[in-house]
Motif scaffolding. Structure first.
Motif, PDB file in Angstrom:
ATOM      1  N   PHE B  90      -0.267 -54.822  24.681  1.00 22.90           N
ATOM      2  CA  PHE B  90       0.077 -53.681  25.531  1.00 22.90           C
ATOM      3  C   PHE B  90       1.449 -53.132  25.177  1.00 22.90           C
ATOM      4  CE2 PHE B  90      -3.118 -55.764  28.214  1.00 22.90           C
ATOM      5  CZ  PHE B  90      -3.946 -54.680  28.404  1.00 22.90           C
ATOM      6  N   MET B  91       2.381 -54.049  24.828  1.00 24.76           N
ATOM      7  CA  MET B  91       3.703 -53.583  24.433  1.00 24.76           C
ATOM      8  C   MET B  91       3.616 -52.699  23.199  1.00 24.76           C
ATOM      9  SD  MET B  91       5.634 -57.142  25.156  1.00 24.76           S
ATOM     10  CE  MET B  91       7.145 -56.863  24.276  1.00 24.76           C
ATOM     11  N   GLY B  92       2.859 -53.140  22.198  1.00 24.82           N
ATOM     12  CA  GLY B  92       2.722 -52.343  20.992  1.00 24.82           C
ATOM     13  C   GLY B  92       1.980 -51.045  21.232  1.00 24.82           C
ATOM     14  N   PHE B  93       0.982 -51.093  22.112  1.00 20.14           N
ATOM     15  CA  PHE B  93       0.144 -49.929  22.379  1.00 20.14           C
ATOM     16  C   PHE B  93       0.974 -48.799  22.987  1.00 20.14           C
ATOM     17  CE2 PHE B  93      -2.905 -47.668  25.103  1.00 20.14           C
ATOM     18  CZ  PHE B  93      -3.858 -47.367  24.169  1.00 20.14           C
ATOM     19  N   PHE B  94       1.687 -49.104  24.102  1.00 24.47           N
ATOM     20  CA  PHE B  94       2.458 -48.047  24.736  1.00 24.47           C
ATOM     21  C   PHE B  94       3.663 -47.657  23.882  1.00 24.47           C
ATOM     22  CE2 PHE B  94       0.239 -49.917  28.417  1.00 24.47           C
ATOM     23  CZ  PHE B  94      -0.394 -48.769  28.833  1.00 24.47           C
ATOM     24  N   GLY B  95       4.189 -48.632  23.148  1.00 24.35           N
ATOM     25  CA  GLY B  95       5.327 -48.318  22.288  1.00 24.35           C
ATOM     26  C   GLY B  95       4.961 -47.323  21.212  1.00 24.35           C
ATOM     27  N   ILE B  96       3.801 -47.503  20.590  1.00 25.44           N
ATOM     28  CA  ILE B  96       3.435 -46.627  19.486  1.00 25.44           C
ATOM     29  C   ILE B  96       3.100 -45.229  20.007  1.00 25.44           C
ATOM     30  CG2 ILE B  96       0.960 -47.079  19.339  1.00 25.44           C
ATOM     31  CD1 ILE B  96       3.373 -46.982  16.430  1.00 25.44           C
ATOM     32  N   ILE B  97       2.556 -45.136  21.227  1.00 21.16           N
ATOM     33  CA  ILE B  97       2.267 -43.811  21.786  1.00 21.16           C
ATOM     34  C   ILE B  97       3.577 -43.053  22.048  1.00 21.16           C
ATOM     35  CG2 ILE B  97       1.447 -42.672  23.879  1.00 21.16           C
ATOM     36  CD1 ILE B  97      -0.892 -44.585  23.851  1.00 21.16           C
ATOM     37  N   SER B  98       4.564 -43.767  22.610  1.00 26.92           N
ATOM     38  CA  SER B  98       5.843 -43.097  22.886  1.00 26.92           C
ATOM     39  C   SER B  98       6.534 -42.710  21.585  1.00 26.92           C
ATOM     40  CB  SER B  98       6.741 -44.027  23.692  1.00 26.92           C
ATOM     41  OG  SER B  98       7.294 -45.011  22.863  1.00 26.92           O
ATOM     42  N   ALA B  99       6.456 -43.599  20.575  1.00 28.20           N
ATOM     43  CA  ALA B  99       7.100 -43.290  19.300  1.00 28.20           C
ATOM     44  C   ALA B  99       6.460 -42.069  18.656  1.00 28.20           C
ATOM     45  CB  ALA B  99       7.001 -44.498  18.372  1.00 28.20           C
ATOM     46  N   ALA B 100       5.113 -41.982  18.714  1.00 26.43           N
ATOM     47  CA  ALA B 100       4.424 -40.830  18.131  1.00 26.43           C
ATOM     48  C   ALA B 100       4.823 -39.549  18.856  1.00 26.43           C
ATOM     49  CB  ALA B 100       2.912 -41.043  18.206  1.00 26.43           C
ATOM     50  N   ALA B 101       4.931 -39.617  20.184  1.00 26.68           N
ATOM     51  CA  ALA B 101       5.293 -38.423  20.947  1.00 26.68           C
ATOM     52  C   ALA B 101       6.691 -37.943  20.573  1.00 26.68           C
ATOM     53  CB  ALA B 101       5.221 -38.730  22.445  1.00 26.68           C
ATOM     54  N   PHE B 102       7.655 -38.870  20.530  1.00 28.58           N
ATOM     55  CA  PHE B 102       9.025 -38.461  20.212  1.00 28.58           C
ATOM     56  C   PHE B 102       9.141 -37.951  18.789  1.00 28.58           C
ATOM     57  CE2 PHE B 102      10.279 -40.758  24.017  1.00 28.58           C
ATOM     58  CZ  PHE B 102      11.303 -39.954  24.475  1.00 28.58           C
ATOM     59  N   GLY B 121      11.926 -42.761  16.533  1.00 29.36           N
ATOM     60  CA  GLY B 121      10.698 -43.453  16.913  1.00 29.36           C
ATOM     61  C   GLY B 121      10.922 -44.922  17.166  1.00 29.36           C
ATOM     62  N   MET B 122      11.786 -45.545  16.340  1.00 26.55           N
ATOM     63  CA  MET B 122      12.049 -46.974  16.492  1.00 26.55           C
ATOM     64  C   MET B 122      12.715 -47.261  17.833  1.00 26.55           C
ATOM     65  SD  MET B 122      14.900 -49.158  16.235  1.00 26.55           S
ATOM     66  CE  MET B 122      16.041 -48.300  15.186  1.00 26.55           C
ATOM     67  N   ILE B 123      13.711 -46.425  18.194  1.00 25.50           N
ATOM     68  CA  ILE B 123      14.430 -46.676  19.452  1.00 25.50           C
ATOM     69  C   ILE B 123      13.495 -46.496  20.648  1.00 25.50           C
ATOM     70  CG2 ILE B 123      16.269 -45.819  20.931  1.00 25.50           C
ATOM     71  CD1 ILE B 123      17.860 -45.238  18.411  1.00 25.50           C
ATOM     72  N   SER B 124      12.698 -45.404  20.635  1.00 26.50           N
ATOM     73  CA  SER B 124      11.786 -45.181  21.766  1.00 26.50           C
ATOM     74  C   SER B 124      10.730 -46.277  21.823  1.00 26.50           C
ATOM     75  CB  SER B 124      11.139 -43.811  21.651  1.00 26.50           C
ATOM     76  OG  SER B 124      10.269 -43.776  20.553  1.00 26.50           O
ATOM     77  N   ASN B 125      10.249 -46.693  20.659  1.00 25.67           N
ATOM     78  CA  ASN B 125       9.235 -47.748  20.601  1.00 25.67           C
ATOM     79  C   ASN B 125       9.767 -49.044  21.206  1.00 25.67           C
ATOM     80  OD1 ASN B 125       7.266 -49.574  19.813  1.00 25.67           O
ATOM     81  ND2 ASN B 125       6.937 -48.600  17.859  1.00 25.67           N
ATOM     82  N   ASN B 126      10.968 -49.451  20.777  1.00 27.64           N
ATOM     83  CA  ASN B 126      11.533 -50.697  21.286  1.00 27.64           C
ATOM     84  C   ASN B 126      11.796 -50.617  22.779  1.00 27.64           C
ATOM     85  OD1 ASN B 126      11.553 -52.304  19.061  1.00 27.64           O
ATOM     86  ND2 ASN B 126      13.507 -51.555  18.324  1.00 27.64           N
ATOM     87  N   PHE B 127      12.303 -49.438  23.230  1.00 31.91           N
ATOM     88  CA  PHE B 127      12.643 -49.316  24.644  1.00 31.91           C
ATOM     89  C   PHE B 127      11.393 -49.412  25.511  1.00 31.91           C
ATOM     90  CE2 PHE B 127      13.979 -47.093  28.489  1.00 31.91           C
ATOM     91  CZ  PHE B 127      15.155 -47.761  28.735  1.00 31.91           C
ATOM     92  N   VAL B 128      10.341 -48.701  25.110  1.00 32.22           N
ATOM     93  CA  VAL B 128       9.105 -48.729  25.903  1.00 32.22           C
ATOM     94  C   VAL B 128       8.456 -50.105  25.833  1.00 32.22           C
ATOM     95  CG1 VAL B 128       6.807 -47.731  26.068  1.00 32.22           C
ATOM     96  CG2 VAL B 128       8.758 -46.269  25.785  1.00 32.22           C
ATOM     97  N   ILE B 150      16.897 -53.510  18.313  1.00 37.86           N
ATOM     98  CA  ILE B 150      17.257 -52.215  17.730  1.00 37.86           C
ATOM     99  C   ILE B 150      18.047 -52.416  16.443  1.00 37.86           C
ATOM    100  CG2 ILE B 150      18.706 -50.199  18.128  1.00 37.86           C
ATOM    101  CD1 ILE B 150      17.648 -50.071  20.905  1.00 37.86           C
ATOM    102  N   GLY B 151      18.901 -53.439  16.412  1.00 35.03           N
ATOM    103  CA  GLY B 151      19.653 -53.705  15.191  1.00 35.03           C
ATOM    104  C   GLY B 151      18.756 -54.083  14.030  1.00 35.03           C
ATOM    105  N   LEU B 152      17.749 -54.932  14.309  1.00 32.93           N
ATOM    106  CA  LEU B 152      16.814 -55.301  13.248  1.00 32.93           C
ATOM    107  C   LEU B 152      15.859 -54.158  12.940  1.00 32.93           C
ATOM    108  CD1 LEU B 152      16.025 -58.884  14.437  1.00 32.93           C
ATOM    109  CD2 LEU B 152      17.015 -58.306  12.262  1.00 32.93           C
ATOM    110  N   GLY B 153      15.541 -53.357  13.986  1.00 32.33           N
ATOM    111  CA  GLY B 153      14.630 -52.243  13.773  1.00 32.33           C
ATOM    112  C   GLY B 153      15.205 -51.165  12.889  1.00 32.33           C
TER     113      GLY B 153
END
Lengths: 115, 184
Positions: B90-102, B121-128, B150-153
């Motif tokens: 679920f974390m990856g699912f919602f993260g990738i949707i937010s990253a695609a939107a941004f 995209g990385m920052i929004s993905n990690n945050f969500v 975020i540092g590794l991302g």
């Protein structure tokens, strides 16, 4: 659409700076409290330097905890092996554990994860 | 029967779309499975190298295609790696949707490069991801991982930008007869 522009250097630097700032902020240990736990429940919080005797329910003194603002150590324990006394002085992040008396002394942010 | 003139006017037929999306989803799913073998310091975390396909798709094919590829990539990759309907899924699912939107919103401005979009995209993905994770675990202790993630991302984001640019070059050179619309 290019791979890289000059704006990206500033962006990468900004992200690195924010990351470093937050990591330094989270590892700030100046205002940590030492907790003394008896049988899993918090007995006292060591805020000011001094001598704190730890008593059980019947009023019998189990150990005496000393705190000088930076280090914490234990004297006059009633346990047989005196491991808590031989631990010596601990700084922030250290732990003193006395198994027979069920006493744990540790920093507030680094409590033992027991579940 | 379409004539030759009409086929130039029609952008993509149904079969062409099927082939394009199948290629993109298969590439990202394989990447999703393979990247689990690269060690990562945060428990339950991944590097996220499969997301360069989403970056390419959002920039070149649009927002709906990005959501489609991202959703199916997460579901199929989770099926193969055995984490379907667990908290990381679920974390990856919602993260990738937010990253695609941004990424889509910022790609419309046409002043950003691949690296900028990848970092956004990385920052929004990690945050969500962390937000959803904190809801699932019911504790906010997971937020302490966010600076490290975020540092590794940042490393992953730069690598993903390079890979997306490479993919665009390769598909533009020999576009496999797919007629992927080119956007300058």
């Amino acid at each position: 659409m290019k791979t890289f522009k000059k704006i990206d250097i500033f962006l990468i630097l900004a992200v690195i700076l924010i990351t470093v700032f937050f990591t330094l902020k989270t590892t700030n240990r100046e205002n940590e409290l030492f907790l003394v736990k008896l049988d899993g429940k918090i007995y006292t919080e060591l805020k000011t330097p001094g001598v704190y005797p730890v008593k059980d329910k019947e009023g019998k003194i189990l150990t005496i905890v000393h705190y000088d603002g930076e280090n914490v150590w234990v004297t006059d324990s009633t346990c047989p092996l005196k491991i808590c006394e031989k631990t010596g002085k601990i700084k922030r992040g250290g732990k003193i554990i006395c198994v027979p008396n069920k006493i744990v002394i540790e920093s507030q942010t680094q409590e033992l994860q027991t579940w | 029967m379409r004539s030759q003139q009409d086929s130039n006017r029609i952008t993509n037929s149904r079969t062409t779309n099927l082939v394009i999306y199948s290629l993109l989803i298969s590439i990202s799913s394989v990447m999703f499975v393979v990247e689990r073998f690269i060690p990562y310091p945060v428990p339950g975390g991944k590097w996220g190298f499969s997301n360069f396909v989403i970056l390419y798709t959002v920039v070149n094919l649009g927002f709906r295609a990005g959501i489609l590829v991202g959703t199916l990539k997460t579901i199929i990759g989770s099926l193969f790696s055995g984490i379907l309907f667990t908290p990381p899924f679920f974390m990856g699912f919602f993260g990738i949707i937010s990253a695609a939107a941004f990424e889509w919103i910022f790609s419309k401005t046409k002043i950003f490069s691949y690296t900028t979009l990848s970092i956004i995209g990385m920052i929004s993905n990690n945050f969500v991801q962390v937000l959803v994770g904190s809801f699932l675990i019911k504790s906010s202790a997971i937020f302490s991982f966010l600076p490290l993630m975020i540092g590794l991302g940042l490393i992953s984001a730069i690598i993903n930008a390079y890979l997306a640019k490479k993919m665009e070059e390769i598909i533009d050179e020999n576009n496999f007869g797919l007629k992927i619309p080119k956007k300058d």
